[in-house]
Scaffold this active site. Structure first.
Site, PDB file in Angstrom:
ATOM      1  N   ARG A   1       0.856  -1.187   0.000  1.00 51.86           N
ATOM      2  CA  ARG A   1       0.000   0.000   0.000  1.00 51.86           C
ATOM      3  C   ARG A   1       0.891   1.235   0.000  1.00 51.86           C
ATOM      4  O   ARG A   1       1.866   1.314   0.752  1.00 51.86           O
ATOM      5  CB  ARG A   1      -0.908   0.040   1.227  1.00 51.86           C
ATOM      6  CG  ARG A   1      -1.838   1.248   1.152  1.00 51.86           C
ATOM      7  CD  ARG A   1      -2.780   1.352   2.305  1.00 51.86           C
ATOM      8  NE  ARG A   1      -3.620   2.547   2.141  1.00 51.86           N
ATOM      9  CZ  ARG A   1      -4.331   3.089   3.113  1.00 51.86           C
ATOM     10  NH1 ARG A   1      -4.331   2.551   4.326  1.00 51.86           N
ATOM     11  NH2 ARG A   1      -5.047   4.169   2.880  1.00 51.86           N
ATOM     12  N   HIS A   2       0.543   2.180  -0.838  1.00 47.63           N
ATOM     13  CA  HIS A   2       1.292   3.434  -0.926  1.00 47.63           C
ATOM     14  C   HIS A   2       1.398   4.092   0.453  1.00 47.63           C
ATOM     15  O   HIS A   2       0.623   3.819   1.361  1.00 47.63           O
ATOM     16  CB  HIS A   2       0.608   4.393  -1.899  1.00 47.63           C
ATOM     17  CG  HIS A   2      -0.774   4.791  -1.471  1.00 47.63           C
ATOM     18  ND1 HIS A   2      -1.016   5.754  -0.512  1.00 47.63           N
ATOM     19  CD2 HIS A   2      -1.982   4.321  -1.839  1.00 47.63           C
ATOM     20  CE1 HIS A   2      -2.311   5.883  -0.325  1.00 47.63           C
ATOM     21  NE2 HIS A   2      -2.933   5.010  -1.119  1.00 47.63           N
TER      22      HIS A   2
ATOM     23  N   GLU B   1      -6.628   2.228  -7.401  1.00 42.35           N
ATOM     24  CA  GLU B   1      -7.626   2.137  -6.329  1.00 42.35           C
ATOM     25  C   GLU B   1      -9.036   2.114  -6.918  1.00 42.35           C
ATOM     26  O   GLU B   1      -9.266   2.589  -8.036  1.00 42.35           O
ATOM     27  CB  GLU B   1      -7.458   3.319  -5.369  1.00 42.35           C
ATOM     28  CG  GLU B   1      -8.425   3.335  -4.198  1.00 42.35           C
ATOM     29  CD  GLU B   1      -8.319   2.145  -3.268  1.00 42.35           C
ATOM     30  OE1 GLU B   1      -8.794   1.046  -3.652  1.00 42.35           O
ATOM     31  OE2 GLU B   1      -7.778   2.305  -2.160  1.00 42.35           O
TER      32      GLU B   1
END
Length: 191
Positions: A8-9, A84
């Protein structure tokens, strides 16, 4: 067998404020950059030879920072199927307001099964093109969480209130069409 780490960023200002980002292209903040570097350190020494990302800037920058920690260049590719979930009119809305504003769900949001289908498609495509490789893919919390909930081998969430934290890494093995969750490499605490 191909190994793919979905990461996840790092944090954005909208994450910090609790706003729904979806496909809005919100950049990392300084905390997010630190989280991305930390994710790269946690992946270091595990044989990752390629870094890819979704097409959104926060994932691309996360991939670049991970690649730096791994001594690689990257991202090698920007993959649209790893973006996303699009939340339509709910993007920018505080998450706590969603049930009040959209008690029956966000009508123009991307369907959850489509998010899972395109995530699977991206992972299977990477495994087909790069068999027996180890790839780190910077993506998004909704992408990772929906995939984990869809896999029979995953008991996500295994803890009360378990979330996909910014900078967390989730290791999967891909063999043909079979995707299996292997390991979580999350930070010890939310930063």
């Amino acid at each position: 067998m191909t190994t793919i780490a979905l990461v996840r960023h790092g944090q954005t200002d909208w994450n910090l404020a609790g706003r729904i980002q979806g496909s809005s292209d919100i950049p990392l903040n300084d905390t997010g950059r630190d989280q991305a570097r930390d994710a790269g350190r946690r992946l270091s020494g595990r044989g990752f030879s390629k870094v890819v990302s979704s097409t959104l800037g926060r994932a691309v920058e996360t991939a670049q920072l991970i690649a730096d920690q791994l001594g690689l260049t990257g991202p090698d590719e920007r993959i649209p199927d790893l973006v996303e979930r699009a939340y339509g009119s709910a993007e920018g809305v505080p998450g706590e307001d969603l049930p009040l504003l959209y008690p029956h769900g966000v009508p123009d949001a991307e369907a959850e099964p489509e998010v899972v289908a395109r995530t699977r498609r991206a992972m299977i495509d990477l495994a087909t093109r790069f068999p027996d490789d180890r790839t780190a893919a910077a993506t998004h919390g909704g992408v990772i969480g929906r995939l984990l909930r869809d896999l029979p081998s995953s008991d996500f969430p295994s803890r009360d209130h378990q979330r996909v934290l910014n900078g967390s890494a989730w290791i999967f093995e891909v063999d043909g069409d079979d995707i299996r969750f292997v390991e979580e490499l999350s930070p010890t605490a939310e930063q």
